[in-house]
Design a protein around this motif. Structure first.
Motif, PDB file in Angstrom:
ATOM      1  N   ASP A 185       0.820  -1.206   0.000  1.00 16.21           N
ATOM      2  CA  ASP A 185       0.000   0.000   0.000  1.00 16.21           C
ATOM      3  C   ASP A 185       0.859   1.263   0.000  1.00 16.21           C
ATOM      4  OD1 ASP A 185      -2.593  -1.221   0.079  1.00 16.21           O
ATOM      5  OD2 ASP A 185      -2.177  -1.768   2.149  1.00 16.21           O
ATOM      6  N   THR A 186       1.873   1.279   0.852  1.00 15.77           N
ATOM      7  CA  THR A 186       2.758   2.445   0.927  1.00 15.77           C
ATOM      8  C   THR A 186       3.782   2.443  -0.190  1.00 15.77           C
ATOM      9  OG1 THR A 186       2.500   2.477   3.337  1.00 15.77           O
ATOM     10  CG2 THR A 186       4.357   3.713   2.415  1.00 15.77           C
ATOM     11  N   GLN A 187       4.277   1.266  -0.558  1.00 11.37           N
ATOM     12  CA  GLN A 187       5.302   1.203  -1.596  1.00 11.37           C
ATOM     13  C   GLN A 187       4.787   1.739  -2.927  1.00 11.37           C
ATOM     14  OE1 GLN A 187       8.442   0.448  -0.765  1.00 11.37           O
ATOM     15  NE2 GLN A 187       8.978   1.171  -2.820  1.00 11.37           N
ATOM     16  N   THR A 188       3.554   1.426  -3.266  1.00 11.08           N
ATOM     17  CA  THR A 188       3.009   1.930  -4.523  1.00 11.08           C
ATOM     18  C   THR A 188       2.780   3.437  -4.470  1.00 11.08           C
ATOM     19  OG1 THR A 188       0.782   1.300  -3.776  1.00 11.08           O
ATOM     20  CG2 THR A 188       1.953  -0.250  -5.200  1.00 11.08           C
ATOM     21  N   LEU A 205      -6.665   2.471  -3.810  1.00 10.55           N
ATOM     22  CA  LEU A 205      -7.187   3.651  -3.132  1.00 10.55           C
ATOM     23  C   LEU A 205      -6.142   4.514  -2.419  1.00 10.55           C
ATOM     24  CD1 LEU A 205     -10.673   2.572  -1.773  1.00 10.55           C
ATOM     25  CD2 LEU A 205     -10.040   3.594  -3.955  1.00 10.55           C
ATOM     26  N   PRO A 206      -5.045   3.943  -1.862  1.00  8.81           N
ATOM     27  CA  PRO A 206      -4.047   4.840  -1.273  1.00  8.81           C
ATOM     28  C   PRO A 206      -3.494   5.856  -2.270  1.00  8.81           C
ATOM     29  CG  PRO A 206      -3.704   2.609  -0.475  1.00  8.81           C
ATOM     30  CD  PRO A 206      -4.755   2.530  -1.552  1.00  8.81           C
ATOM     31  N   ALA A 224      -4.327   2.752   6.096  1.00 12.35           N
ATOM     32  CA  ALA A 224      -3.471   3.585   5.252  1.00 12.35           C
ATOM     33  C   ALA A 224      -4.267   4.730   4.638  1.00 12.35           C
ATOM     34  CB  ALA A 224      -2.826   2.739   4.149  1.00 12.35           C
ATOM     35  N   VAL A 225      -5.436   4.419   4.084  1.00 16.00           N
ATOM     36  CA  VAL A 225      -6.255   5.460   3.454  1.00 16.00           C
ATOM     37  C   VAL A 225      -6.812   6.417   4.511  1.00 16.00           C
ATOM     38  CG1 VAL A 225      -8.282   5.917   2.022  1.00 16.00           C
ATOM     39  CG2 VAL A 225      -6.835   3.927   1.536  1.00 16.00           C
TER      40      VAL A 225
END
Length: 315
Positions: A63-66, A138-139, A268-269
């Motif tokens: 999620d964060t890497q993208t 969505l992030p 995350a979102v």
């Protein structure tokens, strides 16, 4: 709060929600209570089962890497360039990441995808009868929200549809981005009627979840349902609910994480939006224990500089 506080808050919020949410990912709410009777609050608490042992405590997931890949693309290209981002996504895939989304393999195997990601994704989904309105994209919508006008909704649709050919997904992305834009530039949550209009125009199937987020409780969204834990509409609803109904980043983070199931993406979102609403300094102290803190600090500093120049040139 200034632009730096808000954007840094958003990026570190995404990373913190993702990394701490891993601790309860795929668990039911009852399992969360069993393994973390006092709540999931610190990286050191994360149990080392077959799933979670694939990461070190304090590390983030895809999620964060993208999101970092997207920021790096924007900084190098000076704009949102979906094809450049696709090249970076495919390069990341070649590194054999721990948690690659399964249907990405089909997309990345097609050479033309990097040049025409939306068109190829549409073709692949239709030919393989993919019916999966999932939340993985969505992030990225938090970032298109930070970019803002003039293509706020258009950019959000593009950045989601490049991997998810389902209007439920792209509509949720547009709603998240619109909320992010409002928190950043208006210092207040987006107007419900505006979001309702977007949902009704793009895909009315998102309206019941938007209504739950505004008028209902988190329990109404049923994050704990095992058969629908990955719904984009649930992640969107949980994030917007947290902005409308919670009073601090801590409350948002802990409430979403303790709900379990797809906790890392949901948190995350939600925490990306919370960072824009409350700023970096309001984030829980656990943010300082992120395993790759310096990597995010570097990306955030350069992205803030980029956005400050963009905002300055608007006037």
């Amino acid at each position: 709060m200034n632009l730096n506080d808000k954007i840094k808050g958003a990026l570190f919020g995404i990373a913190l929600g993702d990394a701490l949410g891993l601790g309860t990912e795929f668990m039911s709410a009852e399992e969360v209570k069993y393994y973390y009777p006092d709540g999931m609050r610190h990286f050191s608490q994360i149990i080392r089962d077959a799933h979670r042992c694939m990461w070190k405590r304090g590390d983030w997931t895809n999620d964060t890497q993208t999101v970092i890949l997207l920021i790096e693309s924007i900084l190098e290209r000076g704009k949102l360039d979906v094809s450049d981002y696709a090249v970076r996504m495919k390069g990341w895939f070649k590194e054999n990441p721990t948690d690659m989304v399964d249907f990405y393999y089909s997309l990345f195997a097609i050479p033309q995808w990097v040049e025409h990601p939306r068109e190829i994704t549409h073709k692949v989904w239709r030919e393989n009868d993919v019916y999966r309105a999932s939340n993985e994209a969505l992030p990225r919508a938090v970032i298109t929200g930070i970019l803002g006008a003039p293509r706020l909704v258009g950019n959000s649709l593009d950045i989601v549809a490049m991997t998810h050919d389902d209007t439920r997904c792209s509509t949720c992305g547009a709603l998240i981005a619109t909320m992010a834009d409002s928190l950043l530039r208006k210092n207040e949550p987006a107007d419900y009627n505006e979001l309702e209009g977007i949902a009704n125009t793009l895909d009315a199937r998102t309206l019941p979840y938007l209504e739950m987020a505004y008028y209902g409780t988190l329990e109404d969204i049923r994050l704990d349902d095992e058969d629908s834990l990955w719904f984009a509409r649930k992640t969107m609803a949980a994030a917007l609910w947290s902005i409308w109904h919670c009073n601090s980043p801590e409350e948002i983070l802990y409430t979403i994480i303790d709900a379990g199931r797809d906790a890392d993406t949901n948190a995350a979102v939600a925490m990306g939006l919370a960072g824009l609403q409350y700023g970096y300094d309001a984030l829980p102290d656990e943010v300082n224990k992120l395993l790759r803190y310096e990597e995010m600090e570097n990306a955030a500093t350069r992205f803030v500089d980029y956005m400050e120049n963009i905002e300055k040139n608007k006037y």
